[in-house]
Design a protein around this motif. Structure first.
Motif, PDB file in Angstrom:
ATOM      1  N   TYR A 195       0.878  -1.162   0.000  1.00 53.12           N
ATOM      2  CA  TYR A 195       0.000   0.000   0.000  1.00 53.12           C
ATOM      3  C   TYR A 195       0.919   1.217   0.000  1.00 53.12           C
ATOM      4  O   TYR A 195       1.699   1.396   0.931  1.00 53.12           O
ATOM      5  N   SER A 196       0.837   2.047  -1.033  1.00 51.75           N
ATOM      6  CA  SER A 196       1.760   3.176  -1.158  1.00 51.75           C
ATOM      7  C   SER A 196       1.482   4.281  -0.140  1.00 51.75           C
ATOM      8  O   SER A 196       2.371   5.054   0.205  1.00 51.75           O
ATOM      9  N   THR A 197       0.245   4.361   0.343  1.00 52.50           N
ATOM     10  CA  THR A 197      -0.120   5.306   1.401  1.00 52.50           C
ATOM     11  C   THR A 197      -1.056   4.614   2.371  1.00 52.50           C
ATOM     12  O   THR A 197      -1.592   3.540   2.068  1.00 52.50           O
ATOM     13  N   GLU A 198      -1.298   5.232   3.513  1.00 55.44           N
ATOM     14  CA  GLU A 198      -2.222   4.645   4.489  1.00 55.44           C
ATOM     15  C   GLU A 198      -3.656   4.622   3.962  1.00 55.44           C
ATOM     16  O   GLU A 198      -4.463   3.808   4.397  1.00 55.44           O
ATOM     17  N   ASP A 199      -3.979   5.518   3.025  1.00 57.12           N
ATOM     18  CA  ASP A 199      -5.338   5.610   2.480  1.00 57.12           C
ATOM     19  C   ASP A 199      -5.546   4.811   1.201  1.00 57.12           C
ATOM     20  O   ASP A 199      -6.666   4.772   0.677  1.00 57.12           O
ATOM     21  N   ALA A 200      -4.503   4.184   0.672  1.00 58.02           N
ATOM     22  CA  ALA A 200      -4.603   3.456  -0.598  1.00 58.02           C
ATOM     23  C   ALA A 200      -5.617   2.316  -0.483  1.00 58.02           C
ATOM     24  O   ALA A 200      -5.682   1.624   0.523  1.00 58.02           O
ATOM     25  N   LYS A 201      -6.397   2.131  -1.537  1.00 59.85           N
ATOM     26  CA  LYS A 201      -7.425   1.081  -1.562  1.00 59.85           C
ATOM     27  C   LYS A 201      -6.875  -0.249  -2.077  1.00 59.85           C
ATOM     28  O   LYS A 201      -7.444  -1.305  -1.819  1.00 59.85           O
ATOM     29  N   SER A 202      -5.786  -0.187  -2.841  1.00 62.06           N
ATOM     30  CA  SER A 202      -5.196  -1.419  -3.370  1.00 62.06           C
ATOM     31  C   SER A 202      -3.675  -1.333  -3.297  1.00 62.06           C
ATOM     32  O   SER A 202      -3.106  -0.260  -3.130  1.00 62.06           O
TER      33      SER A 202
END
Length: 90
Positions: free
Chosen positions: A14-21
């Motif tokens: 996950y590239s960020t904490e908010d990434a969905k995939s």
């Protein structure tokens, strides 16, 4: 004769904490001096869907070599290297 010593790790993260995939990331270590790897294969299989990477870091040791350490659910990978090439979404 000089032999190039490379080691490649491919991961989905996950590239960020908010990434969905998860995104694909390839780390190609060049000038590898050493590799340490230990894991519990059963634990890696059990945690496959949730993810096996706990955390990681890069640092320079006392002799100036670069060290990459990736902590897993039950184990770790450590690479001592000269340079690294990081490729995303290849």
């Amino acid at each position: 004769m000089s032999v190039e010593k490379d080691f490649v790790i491919s991961v989905l993260i996950y590239s960020t904490e908010d990434a969905k995939s998860r995104s694909f990331l390839k780390l190609q270590f060049k000038g590898v001096k050493s590799i340490l790897f230990t894991c519990d294969k059963s634990e890696l299989e059990i945690n496959l869907n949730a993810g096996n990477i706990s955390n990681g870091y890069v640092k320079k040791n006392n002799s100036g070599a670069m060290i990459f350490r990736l902590y897993l659910v039950d184990g770790y990978i450590e690479v001592t290297y000269e340079t690294v090439i990081i490729t995303e979404n290849e």
